[in-house]
Design a protein around this motif. Structure first.
Motif, PDB file in Angstrom:
ATOM      1  N   ALA A  67      -3.756   2.440  -7.288  1.00  0.00           N
ATOM      2  CA  ALA A  67      -3.582   1.275  -8.159  1.00  0.00           C
ATOM      3  C   ALA A  67      -4.518   1.373  -9.349  1.00  0.00           C
ATOM      4  N   GLY A  68      -4.073   0.859 -10.480  1.00  0.00           N
ATOM      5  CA  GLY A  68      -4.902   0.852 -11.678  1.00  0.00           C
ATOM      6  C   GLY A  68      -4.051   0.785 -12.925  1.00  0.00           C
ATOM      7  N   ASN A  69      -4.629   0.288 -14.011  1.00  0.00           N
ATOM      8  CA  ASN A  69      -3.894   0.113 -15.259  1.00  0.00           C
ATOM      9  C   ASN A  69      -4.236   1.159 -16.310  1.00  0.00           C
ATOM     10  N   ASN A  70      -5.416   1.783 -16.218  1.00  0.00           N
ATOM     11  CA  ASN A  70      -5.838   2.756 -17.210  1.00  0.00           C
ATOM     12  C   ASN A  70      -5.563   4.164 -16.691  1.00  0.00           C
ATOM     13  N   ALA A  71      -4.546   4.813 -17.261  1.00  0.00           N
ATOM     14  CA  ALA A  71      -4.149   6.132 -16.765  1.00  0.00           C
ATOM     15  C   ALA A  71      -5.270   7.146 -16.881  1.00  0.00           C
ATOM     16  N   ALA A  72      -6.013   7.111 -17.993  1.00  0.00           N
ATOM     17  CA  ALA A  72      -7.091   8.079 -18.178  1.00  0.00           C
ATOM     18  C   ALA A  72      -8.178   7.912 -17.108  1.00  0.00           C
ATOM     19  N   GLU A  73      -8.488   6.673 -16.740  1.00  0.00           N
ATOM     20  CA  GLU A  73      -9.486   6.436 -15.684  1.00  0.00           C
ATOM     21  C   GLU A  73      -8.996   6.972 -14.342  1.00  0.00           C
ATOM     22  N   LEU A  74      -7.719   6.732 -14.041  1.00  0.00           N
ATOM     23  CA  LEU A  74      -7.169   7.224 -12.780  1.00  0.00           C
ATOM     24  C   LEU A  74      -7.162   8.748 -12.745  1.00  0.00           C
ATOM     25  N   TRP A  75      -6.770   9.366 -13.868  1.00  0.00           N
ATOM     26  CA  TRP A  75      -6.803  10.823 -13.931  1.00  0.00           C
ATOM     27  C   TRP A  75      -8.233  11.350 -13.712  1.00  0.00           C
ATOM     28  N   LEU A  76      -9.186  10.702 -14.337  1.00  0.00           N
ATOM     29  CA  LEU A  76     -10.566  11.183 -14.268  1.00  0.00           C
ATOM     30  C   LEU A  76     -11.101  11.117 -12.841  1.00  0.00           C
ATOM     31  N   THR A  77     -10.768  10.041 -12.145  1.00  0.00           N
ATOM     32  CA  THR A  77     -11.177   9.938 -10.741  1.00  0.00           C
ATOM     33  C   THR A  77     -10.559  11.058  -9.915  1.00  0.00           C
ATOM     34  N   ARG A  78      -9.275  11.305 -10.147  1.00  0.00           N
ATOM     35  CA  ARG A  78      -8.597  12.385  -9.426  1.00  0.00           C
ATOM     36  C   ARG A  78      -9.252  13.738  -9.737  1.00  0.00           C
ATOM     37  N   PHE A  79      -9.582  13.973 -10.989  1.00  0.00           N
ATOM     38  CA  PHE A  79     -10.155  15.257 -11.382  1.00  0.00           C
ATOM     39  C   PHE A  79     -11.532  15.451 -10.747  1.00  0.00           C
ATOM     40  N   GLU A  80     -12.305  14.391 -10.695  1.00  0.00           N
ATOM     41  CA  GLU A  80     -13.627  14.477 -10.064  1.00  0.00           C
ATOM     42  C   GLU A  80     -13.507  14.786  -8.581  1.00  0.00           C
ATOM     43  N   GLN A  81     -12.481  14.242  -7.945  1.00  0.00           N
ATOM     44  CA  GLN A  81     -12.327  14.406  -6.496  1.00  0.00           C
ATOM     45  C   GLN A  81     -11.585  15.688  -6.121  1.00  0.00           C
ATOM     46  N   ARG A  82     -10.636  16.113  -6.979  1.00  0.00           N
ATOM     47  CA  ARG A  82      -9.733  17.191  -6.573  1.00  0.00           C
ATOM     48  C   ARG A  82      -9.736  18.401  -7.497  1.00  0.00           C
ATOM     49  N   GLY A  83     -10.361  18.287  -8.645  1.00  0.00           N
ATOM     50  CA  GLY A  83     -10.360  19.415  -9.578  1.00  0.00           C
ATOM     51  C   GLY A  83      -8.957  19.754 -10.035  1.00  0.00           C
ATOM     52  N   ALA A  84      -8.593  21.048  -9.941  1.00  0.00           N
ATOM     53  CA  ALA A  84      -7.290  21.509 -10.412  1.00  0.00           C
ATOM     54  C   ALA A  84      -6.136  20.930  -9.614  1.00  0.00           C
ATOM     55  N   LYS A  85      -6.406  20.309  -8.466  1.00  0.00           N
ATOM     56  CA  LYS A  85      -5.352  19.674  -7.665  1.00  0.00           C
ATOM     57  C   LYS A  85      -5.119  18.228  -8.088  1.00  0.00           C
ATOM     58  N   ALA A  86      -5.760  17.797  -9.166  1.00  0.00           N
ATOM     59  CA  ALA A  86      -5.621  16.407  -9.610  1.00  0.00           C
ATOM     60  C   ALA A  86      -4.184  16.039  -9.907  1.00  0.00           C
ATOM     61  N   VAL A  87      -3.381  17.019 -10.277  1.00  0.00           N
ATOM     62  CA  VAL A  87      -1.999  16.751 -10.673  1.00  0.00           C
ATOM     63  C   VAL A  87      -1.078  16.567  -9.475  1.00  0.00           C
ATOM     64  N   ASP A  88      -1.501  17.010  -8.306  1.00  0.00           N
ATOM     65  CA  ASP A  88      -0.635  16.952  -7.120  1.00  0.00           C
ATOM     66  C   ASP A  88      -0.249  15.510  -6.800  1.00  0.00           C
ATOM     67  N   GLY A  89       1.037  15.264  -6.674  1.00  0.00           N
ATOM     68  CA  GLY A  89       1.518  13.946  -6.291  1.00  0.00           C
ATOM     69  C   GLY A  89       1.709  12.976  -7.445  1.00  0.00           C
ATOM     70  N   VAL A  90       1.277  13.348  -8.650  1.00  0.00           N
ATOM     71  CA  VAL A  90       1.473  12.466  -9.808  1.00  0.00           C
ATOM     72  C   VAL A  90       2.912  12.613 -10.287  1.00  0.00           C
ATOM     73  N   LYS A  91       3.564  11.488 -10.546  1.00  0.00           N
ATOM     74  CA  LYS A  91       4.969  11.502 -10.956  1.00  0.00           C
ATOM     75  C   LYS A  91       5.106  10.994 -12.389  1.00  0.00           C
ATOM     76  N   GLY A  92       6.300  11.145 -12.926  1.00  0.00           N
ATOM     77  CA  GLY A  92       6.577  10.619 -14.256  1.00  0.00           C
ATOM     78  C   GLY A  92       6.296  11.620 -15.362  1.00  0.00           C
ATOM     79  N   ARG A  93       6.302  11.112 -16.571  1.00  0.00           N
ATOM     80  CA  ARG A  93       6.060  11.924 -17.758  1.00  0.00           C
ATOM     81  C   ARG A  93       4.571  11.883 -18.116  1.00  0.00           C
ATOM     82  N   TYR A  94       3.974  13.051 -18.306  1.00  0.00           N
ATOM     83  CA  TYR A  94       2.544  13.032 -18.611  1.00  0.00           C
ATOM     84  C   TYR A  94       2.081  14.317 -19.284  1.00  0.00           C
ATOM     85  N   ALA A  95       0.994  14.174 -19.996  1.00  0.00           N
ATOM     86  CA  ALA A  95       0.156  15.283 -20.447  1.00  0.00           C
ATOM     87  C   ALA A  95      -1.275  14.778 -20.331  1.00  0.00           C
TER      88      ALA A  95
END
Length: 600
Positions: A67-95
């Motif tokens: 849950a969350g409204n700020n995509a960049a914040e959610l991405w950053l949390t994922r990157f801190e926790q998972r590194g290169a696996k941050a993208v796993d499970g993310v859906k939709g259109r993104y860069a």
């Protein structure tokens, strides 16, 4: 012309230690970031987050489990926790971009269909990146003669190429890791096709309808959401589902052409009447093209030759004038579920491979090569079949490419041919074809088209022209849920015998009118060739652009002359496509590289 880039960054070589000098300056338009090792400007609607010296830039509309409204914040949390696996499970259109200002390392990701591009270049050990090829901050950006050839071959510029020698575009579903002054590219996702769905045919039909409906719901942005309606199965399905999801008649938009063989407004009306949509029609005129051609050509970051782009822009502009803020498009149905005629055609050629190799090499192929057989009417087709079937995939699909039909030596200046790799398109396509293994011929063609038909061509057409019109766009048929579902389906449910999109159409019986299920595919085709012959204004525009491009040293002036004066009037529907792609290329060059010519 000034680039319309949202994001551009420039980083020096990697460094070590903590970066206390990171400064982020917010403004109503976005953010300006600087640190000892680089600088970056980010414009909204992109979002920015920073934590412990790591910058995250997010574009598009990613969907997270968290849950969350700020995509960049959610991405950053994922990157801190998972590194290169941050993208796993993310859906939709993104860069998304992660920039560690402490070490000056960069990680980029894009989605499975590259709907939100990343372009980049490495210069003197420094990295420049942006969302547009013309926005990458490099000191030197030069026009690529090779890419000019590839554009004239594909009518678009496929990734990883761009129009600039020094700039590349990240291919779909890819990761870029910049470290140590070098960029490394890898895939973060490749399709894995299955042939055992684990559910019955009846269950699969119901599941398909449920996923499509939910995908439309995920793209729905309130009552100001409308849809393109060409009258085909895809756009009609999206329009019908939008009526259900919105609980009111969907606002649908169709383009027509007063030219025989190009207008399918009849089918759009059938769909609109069936679903009781709030339907809007417009007939495109040659005068509309005179206005739209320069606007559309110059809005792209590199030459783009899809001839449906101008009608798509006109359609989106009229929707925007009515207050529509988002349009839903039907792109992807053919490529996920087997709806293009070439799938059936290549399946027929694939049968040749079932003949034992010894029989092929000792009997069939020697017989087909006997002199004179090609002149016997009944035998001619058999000889042609063997000749084509012997060509391996994916080269076989390109045997009728326009440049091959016209003749490379007929079209291009000899000096230009010596300067470029004439097999560059083939090398690009073979590399893509080789990425997917352990799949049927049809499924490999689908995956191939996800890049060359969708990511490189149809999606940039729709995204670019709707953006130019000031409208957002959604693609329900390209939802991750529907893509994942399609991967589980047996090939025979996609192409049953030679019946295209078999499960797709069977599932929609009773939802769509029968006339639409049985109609031939068309879309917003453009009668440009016909109009370029008959309409003085378009004829003048075409002539001026052909003559201007003839002076650039790429195409033989004699070919340009014959194309315009002889072949176009004789077969405007066929040769109009060649005139169009040259004209759109010249329009772009006049705006961004007016002095460019091939070196003698």
């Amino acid at each position: 012309m000034e680039s319309k880039t949202l994001i551009h960054a420039r980083l020096t070589a990697p460094r070590s230690g903590i970066a206390p000098d990171l400064a982020i300056q917010p403004s109503p338009e976005g953010w300006s970031c600087s640190w000892a090792g680089g600088r970056m400007n980010v414009s909204k609607p992109a979002t920015l987050a920073e934590r412990n010296g790591i910058l995250c830039v997010s574009r598009g509309a990613p969907r997270f489990a968290e849950a969350g409204n700020n995509a960049a914040e959610l991405w950053l949390t994922r990157f801190e926790q998972r590194g290169a696996k941050a993208v796993d499970g993310v859906k939709g259109r993104y860069a998304v971009a992660f920039i560690d200002t402490r070490s000056n390392t960069v990680t980029l990701f894009n989605d499975k269909f590259d709907t939100e591009p990343w372009c980049y270049g490495v210069e003197n050990g420094e990295l420049g990146l942006a969302d547009r090829a013309d926005g990458v901050p490099l000191e030197k950006r030069t026009i690529s003669a090779q890419t000019i050839f590839d554009y004239l071959y594909f009518h678009v510029i496929p990734s990883p190429l761009t129009i600039f020698n020094e700039v590349h575009r990240l291919p779909p579903a890819s990761q870029l890791q910049w470290s140590g002054g070098k960029a490394k590219i890898s895939k973060h996702w490749l399709p894995e096709f299955g042939e055992t769905p684990g559910i019955s045919l009846a269950e699969a039909k119901g599941r398909f309808l449920d996923i499509v409906r939910e995908s439309v719901r995920n793209e729905y942005a309130g009552p100001d959401t409308g849809s393109f309606l060409s009258g085909g199965t895809d756009s009609s399905t999206v329009s019908g589902m939008l009526c259900q999801v919105g609980g009111a008649p969907a606002r649908t938009y169709s383009m027509g052409f007063n030219a025989t063989g190009y207008d399918e407004m009849e089918y759009a009306r059938i769909a609109a009447k069936h679903f009781k949509t709030d339907h809007h029609e417009y007939y495109v005129t040659p005068e509309d093209l005179l206005e739209g051609i320069p606007l559309v050509a110059r809005s792209y970051d590199q030459p783009f030759g899809n001839s449906s782009a101008v009608p798509a822009w006109i359609c989106a502009s009229r929707a925007r004038a009515d207050g529509i803020t988002k349009l839903l498009a039907g792109d992807g149905g053919d490529e996920l579920f087997g709806g293009n005629s070439r799938y059936a055609k290549q399946k027929v050629f694939g049968w040749y491979d079932t003949i034992p190799s010894l029989l092929r090499s000792t009997l069939v192929e020697p017989l087909s090569g006997l002199p004179g057989l090609g002149s016997i009417p009944l035998v001619k087709k058999g000889v042609s079949y063997v000749e084509q079937a012997r060509v391996p995939m994916p080269d076989r699909m390109e045997m009728y490419n326009l440049l091959h039909r016209l003749g490379i030596d007929t079209v291009f200046e000899p000096g230009f041919c010596r300067r470029v790799d004439l097999d560059s398109p083939g090398k690009l396509q073979r590399a893509t074809w080789g990425e997917v293994k352990n799949a049927s011929l049809v499924n490999r063609m689908l995956a191939f088209d996800w890049k060359y038909t969708l990511a490189d061509n149809d999606l940039p057409k729709v995204i670019g022209t709707t953006r130019l019109a000031g409208v957002d766009v959604g693609f329900p048929f390209l939802s991750d849920e529907l893509l994942d579902f399609s991967l589980t389906l047996p090939t025979e449910w996609k192409l049953k015998g030679l019946k295209l999109r078999w499960l797709f159409k069977e599932a929609l019986r009773g939802f769509l009118p029968d006339e639409i299920i049985t109609k031939k595919k068309h879309g917003f085709g453009l009668p440009f060739g016909i109009w370029a012959v008959k309409h003085p204004g378009l004829s003048k525009l075409a002539t001026e652009n052909l003559e201007a491009f003839a002076a650039r040293g790429v195409i033989r002036p004699g070919f340009i002359r014959e194309l315009h004066e002889k072949w176009l009037p004789e077969s405007p529907g066929y040769y109009g496509e060649m005139v169009w792609i040259i004209m759109m290329l010249e329009q772009w060059l006049q705006a961004y590289a007016p002095d460019w010519k091939m070196d003698k």
